[in-house]
Write a protein that holds these residues in place. Structure first.
Motif, PDB file in Angstrom:
ATOM      1  N   CYS A 194     -30.999  80.405 -79.116  1.00  0.00           N
ATOM      2  CA  CYS A 194     -30.678  79.005 -79.380  1.00  0.00           C
ATOM      3  C   CYS A 194     -31.919  78.133 -79.272  1.00  0.00           C
ATOM      4  O   CYS A 194     -32.108  77.202 -80.043  1.00  0.00           O
ATOM      5  CB  CYS A 194     -29.608  78.506 -78.405  1.00  0.00           C
ATOM      6  N   PHE A 195     -32.763  78.447 -78.283  1.00  0.00           N
ATOM      7  CA  PHE A 195     -33.963  77.644 -78.089  1.00  0.00           C
ATOM      8  C   PHE A 195     -34.926  77.811 -79.263  1.00  0.00           C
ATOM      9  O   PHE A 195     -35.502  76.850 -79.765  1.00  0.00           O
ATOM     10  CB  PHE A 195     -34.634  78.037 -76.782  1.00  0.00           C
ATOM     11  N   LEU A 196     -35.080  79.030 -79.721  1.00  0.00           N
ATOM     12  CA  LEU A 196     -36.046  79.296 -80.781  1.00  0.00           C
ATOM     13  C   LEU A 196     -35.537  78.890 -82.156  1.00  0.00           C
ATOM     14  O   LEU A 196     -36.316  78.540 -83.041  1.00  0.00           O
ATOM     15  CB  LEU A 196     -36.401  80.790 -80.793  1.00  0.00           C
ATOM     16  N   PHE A 197     -34.231  78.953 -82.332  1.00  0.00           N
ATOM     17  CA  PHE A 197     -33.672  78.675 -83.658  1.00  0.00           C
ATOM     18  C   PHE A 197     -32.670  77.519 -83.604  1.00  0.00           C
ATOM     19  O   PHE A 197     -31.620  77.540 -84.218  1.00  0.00           O
ATOM     20  CB  PHE A 197     -32.995  79.919 -84.235  1.00  0.00           C
ATOM     21  N   ALA A 198     -33.048  76.480 -82.873  1.00  0.00           N
ATOM     22  CA  ALA A 198     -32.126  75.371 -82.638  1.00  0.00           C
ATOM     23  C   ALA A 198     -31.717  74.671 -83.920  1.00  0.00           C
ATOM     24  O   ALA A 198     -30.634  74.131 -84.016  1.00  0.00           O
ATOM     25  CB  ALA A 198     -32.778  74.358 -81.694  1.00  0.00           C
ATOM     26  N   LEU A 199     -32.592  74.693 -84.898  1.00  0.00           N
ATOM     27  CA  LEU A 199     -32.295  73.975 -86.138  1.00  0.00           C
ATOM     28  C   LEU A 199     -31.546  74.828 -87.149  1.00  0.00           C
ATOM     29  O   LEU A 199     -31.235  74.368 -88.235  1.00  0.00           O
ATOM     30  CB  LEU A 199     -33.597  73.461 -86.764  1.00  0.00           C
ATOM     31  N   THR A 200     -31.260  76.077 -86.795  1.00  0.00           N
ATOM     32  CA  THR A 200     -30.589  76.934 -87.767  1.00  0.00           C
ATOM     33  C   THR A 200     -29.371  77.596 -87.151  1.00  0.00           C
ATOM     34  O   THR A 200     -28.255  77.102 -87.252  1.00  0.00           O
ATOM     35  CB  THR A 200     -31.570  77.993 -88.305  1.00  0.00           C
ATOM     36  N   ALA A 201     -29.575  78.729 -86.475  1.00  0.00           N
ATOM     37  CA  ALA A 201     -28.457  79.560 -86.042  1.00  0.00           C
ATOM     38  C   ALA A 201     -27.539  78.859 -85.067  1.00  0.00           C
ATOM     39  O   ALA A 201     -26.332  79.096 -85.070  1.00  0.00           O
ATOM     40  CB  ALA A 201     -28.992  80.850 -85.409  1.00  0.00           C
ATOM     41  N   CYS A 202     -28.053  78.001 -84.183  1.00  0.00           N
ATOM     42  CA  CYS A 202     -27.221  77.377 -83.170  1.00  0.00           C
ATOM     43  C   CYS A 202     -26.850  75.948 -83.545  1.00  0.00           C
ATOM     44  O   CYS A 202     -26.409  75.186 -82.710  1.00  0.00           O
ATOM     45  CB  CYS A 202     -27.943  77.371 -81.828  1.00  0.00           C
ATOM     46  N   SER A 203     -27.044  75.588 -84.779  1.00  0.00           N
ATOM     47  CA  SER A 203     -26.722  74.248 -85.226  1.00  0.00           C
ATOM     48  C   SER A 203     -25.224  74.067 -85.351  1.00  0.00           C
ATOM     49  O   SER A 203     -24.492  74.974 -85.695  1.00  0.00           O
ATOM     50  CB  SER A 203     -27.379  73.994 -86.592  1.00  0.00           C
ATOM     51  N   ASN A 204     -24.760  72.834 -85.058  1.00  0.00           N
ATOM     52  CA  ASN A 204     -23.371  72.487 -85.283  1.00  0.00           C
ATOM     53  C   ASN A 204     -23.136  72.024 -86.710  1.00  0.00           C
ATOM     54  O   ASN A 204     -21.999  71.787 -87.106  1.00  0.00           O
ATOM     55  CB  ASN A 204     -22.955  71.355 -84.330  1.00  0.00           C
ATOM     56  N   ALA A 205     -24.198  71.841 -87.479  1.00  0.00           N
ATOM     57  CA  ALA A 205     -24.084  71.253 -88.811  1.00  0.00           C
ATOM     58  C   ALA A 205     -23.728  72.298 -89.856  1.00  0.00           C
ATOM     59  O   ALA A 205     -24.019  73.471 -89.713  1.00  0.00           O
ATOM     60  CB  ALA A 205     -25.388  70.566 -89.194  1.00  0.00           C
ATOM     61  N   VAL A 206     -23.104  71.827 -90.902  1.00  0.00           N
ATOM     62  CA  VAL A 206     -22.801  72.662 -92.057  1.00  0.00           C
ATOM     63  C   VAL A 206     -23.643  72.137 -93.203  1.00  0.00           C
ATOM     64  O   VAL A 206     -23.440  71.021 -93.677  1.00  0.00           O
ATOM     65  CB  VAL A 206     -21.297  72.597 -92.413  1.00  0.00           C
ATOM     66  N   LEU A 207     -24.621  72.907 -93.636  1.00  0.00           N
ATOM     67  CA  LEU A 207     -25.569  72.411 -94.625  1.00  0.00           C
ATOM     68  C   LEU A 207     -24.973  72.330 -96.019  1.00  0.00           C
ATOM     69  O   LEU A 207     -25.429  71.568 -96.846  1.00  0.00           O
ATOM     70  CB  LEU A 207     -26.818  73.293 -94.631  1.00  0.00           C
TER      71      LEU A 207
ATOM     72  N   SER B 154     -21.291  67.276 -85.254  1.00  0.00           N
ATOM     73  CA  SER B 154     -22.126  66.503 -84.333  1.00  0.00           C
ATOM     74  C   SER B 154     -23.595  66.646 -84.697  1.00  0.00           C
ATOM     75  O   SER B 154     -23.997  67.534 -85.460  1.00  0.00           O
ATOM     76  CB  SER B 154     -21.893  66.978 -82.894  1.00  0.00           C
ATOM     77  N   ALA B 155     -24.405  65.778 -84.114  1.00  0.00           N
ATOM     78  CA  ALA B 155     -25.846  65.833 -84.342  1.00  0.00           C
ATOM     79  C   ALA B 155     -26.422  67.119 -83.766  1.00  0.00           C
ATOM     80  O   ALA B 155     -25.839  67.752 -82.882  1.00  0.00           O
ATOM     81  CB  ALA B 155     -26.524  64.625 -83.712  1.00  0.00           C
ATOM     82  N   GLU B 156     -27.590  67.519 -84.265  1.00  0.00           N
ATOM     83  CA  GLU B 156     -28.296  68.664 -83.718  1.00  0.00           C
ATOM     84  C   GLU B 156     -28.569  68.449 -82.228  1.00  0.00           C
ATOM     85  O   GLU B 156     -28.992  67.361 -81.830  1.00  0.00           O
ATOM     86  CB  GLU B 156     -29.631  68.856 -84.449  1.00  0.00           C
ATOM     87  N   PRO B 157     -28.310  69.451 -81.382  1.00  0.00           N
ATOM     88  CA  PRO B 157     -28.468  69.250 -79.939  1.00  0.00           C
ATOM     89  C   PRO B 157     -29.901  68.981 -79.507  1.00  0.00           C
ATOM     90  O   PRO B 157     -30.116  68.340 -78.485  1.00  0.00           O
ATOM     91  CB  PRO B 157     -27.947  70.560 -79.349  1.00  0.00           C
ATOM     92  N   PHE B 158     -30.888  69.449 -80.264  1.00  0.00           N
ATOM     93  CA  PHE B 158     -32.281  69.269 -79.859  1.00  0.00           C
ATOM     94  C   PHE B 158     -32.959  68.136 -80.620  1.00  0.00           C
ATOM     95  O   PHE B 158     -33.623  67.297 -80.031  1.00  0.00           O
ATOM     96  CB  PHE B 158     -33.061  70.575 -80.062  1.00  0.00           C
ATOM     97  N   SER B 159     -32.790  68.094 -81.948  1.00  0.00           N
ATOM     98  CA  SER B 159     -33.488  67.087 -82.746  1.00  0.00           C
ATOM     99  C   SER B 159     -32.729  65.775 -82.824  1.00  0.00           C
ATOM    100  O   SER B 159     -33.324  64.725 -83.076  1.00  0.00           O
ATOM    101  CB  SER B 159     -33.721  67.611 -84.172  1.00  0.00           C
ATOM    102  N   GLY B 160     -31.408  65.806 -82.637  1.00  0.00           N
ATOM    103  CA  GLY B 160     -30.614  64.586 -82.746  1.00  0.00           C
ATOM    104  C   GLY B 160     -30.362  64.156 -84.171  1.00  0.00           C
ATOM    105  O   GLY B 160     -29.846  63.064 -84.419  1.00  0.00           O
ATOM    106  N   THR B 161     -30.728  64.988 -85.135  1.00  0.00           N
ATOM    107  CA  THR B 161     -30.555  64.636 -86.540  1.00  0.00           C
ATOM    108  C   THR B 161     -29.228  65.168 -87.080  1.00  0.00           C
ATOM    109  O   THR B 161     -28.595  66.027 -86.484  1.00  0.00           O
ATOM    110  CB  THR B 161     -31.707  65.198 -87.390  1.00  0.00           C
ATOM    111  N   PHE B 162     -28.850  64.644 -88.244  1.00  0.00           N
ATOM    112  CA  PHE B 162     -27.618  65.050 -88.906  1.00  0.00           C
ATOM    113  C   PHE B 162     -27.969  65.672 -90.257  1.00  0.00           C
ATOM    114  O   PHE B 162     -27.988  64.979 -91.280  1.00  0.00           O
ATOM    115  CB  PHE B 162     -26.701  63.846 -89.133  1.00  0.00           C
TER     116      PHE B 162
END
Length: 206
Positions: free
Chosen positions: A12-25, A72-80
Motif C-alpha cells: 500500500c505504501f509503495l503503490f498508494a496511487l494504484t493498487a490501494c486506491s479507493n478510486a475507480v479510474l 473517497s480521495a486518495e489516502p496519501f495524495s488527497g486527490t480525486f
C-alpha cells in the motif's frame, strides 16, 4: 531490530496511487437513453469578415450537486483521480451561412449508482460552440461558452469577437482559441469602437 512491515502494508505504501486506491479510474459513465429536458440552441453570426468552414459543439456534464456517490480521495495524495465530468460532442445543423443549430439535453447523462455508494446525478456544467474560418485542425477557432443559466433562461445572449482575429496569423499553433465575450468585457479590453467586433447571438429554447 525493527519488525518489517507486512507485505500488504508495504504494498500500500509503495503503490498508494494504484493498487490501494479507493478510486475507480474508468467508471464507464452512461448516457441517458430517454432524455426529456431538451433545448434547441441557435447561434446566429452577424458582421463576421467571412464565412466559417467548420462549426461544432459539445456539452460537458458534471456529477452534482452532491458528490458523496463518488469514491473517497486518495489516502496519501488527497486527490480525486476518478473523473467527475463527462463531455459529449454534438452535431450541428447549418441553417444558413450565418446560422447554426444543435440540440442539448439537460438530462443527457444517466443517474445511476456507478460506485456502489449511492446514485450519482448529473447537471450541465458548460456547453461550447466552436467556429473555425478554415478546416485546418490547427487553425484559429472562436469559442462561445454557454453557462447553465444561459441555457435555462430561454433568453438571447450576445457574444462579441474581434474581427481582426478572423484572419490574423497565429503566433503559435497552441494559441488558436479566440474567446468570445460580453459587450461590457469587450469594451473593457478593446475599447468602445464596436465596429471592431462581430457578434454571435445564441438563443436556447425548449
Amino acid at each position: 531490530m525493527k519488525t518489517p512491515l507486512p507485505l500488504t502494508l508495504a504494498g500500500c505504501f509503495l503503490f498508494a496511487l494504484t493498487a490501494c486506491s479507493n478510486a475507480v479510474l474508468d467508471p464507464k459513465y452512461e448516457r441517458n437513453t430517454n432524455p426529456r429536458q431538451k433545448r434547441v440552441v441557435t447561434a446566429t453570426i452577424d458582421g463576421a469578415p467571412g464565412s466559417f468552414a467548420e462549426a461544432t459543439a459539445s456539452v460537458q456534464y458534471i456529477i452534482g450537486p452532491e458528490r458523496t456517490c463518488m469514491p473517497s480521495a486518495e489516502p496519501f495524495s488527497g486527490t480525486f483521480p476518478t473523473p467527475e465530468r463527462f463531455s459529449i460532442s454534438i452535431p450541428m445543423r447549418k441553417l444558413s451561412d450565418t446560422t447554426y443549430e444543435f440540440d442539448i439535453y439537460l438530462d443527457g447523462m444517466l443517474a445511476k449508482d456507478y460506485f456502489g455508494k449511492g446514485v450519482c446525478t448529473w447537471v450541465v456544467e458548460l456547453a461550447s460552440i466552436y467556429l473555425q474560418p478554415t478546416r485546418d485542425e490547427n487553425g484559429r477557432e472562436f469559442l462561445i461558452s454557454l453557462q447553465p443559466p444561459e441555457l435555462a433562461s430561454r433568453k438571447r445572449t450576445v457574444f462579441y469577437a474581434r474581427r481582426d482575429a478572423y484572419s490574423a496569423p497565429l503566433i503559435h499553433a497552441t494559441h488558436n482559441v479566440e474567446y468570445t465575450t460580453s459587450k461590457e468585457n469587450f469594451i473593457t479590453r478593446y475599447g468602445t469602437d464596436l465596429s471592431k467586433a462581430f457578434t454571435i447571438t445564441v438563443d436556447a429554447k425548449e
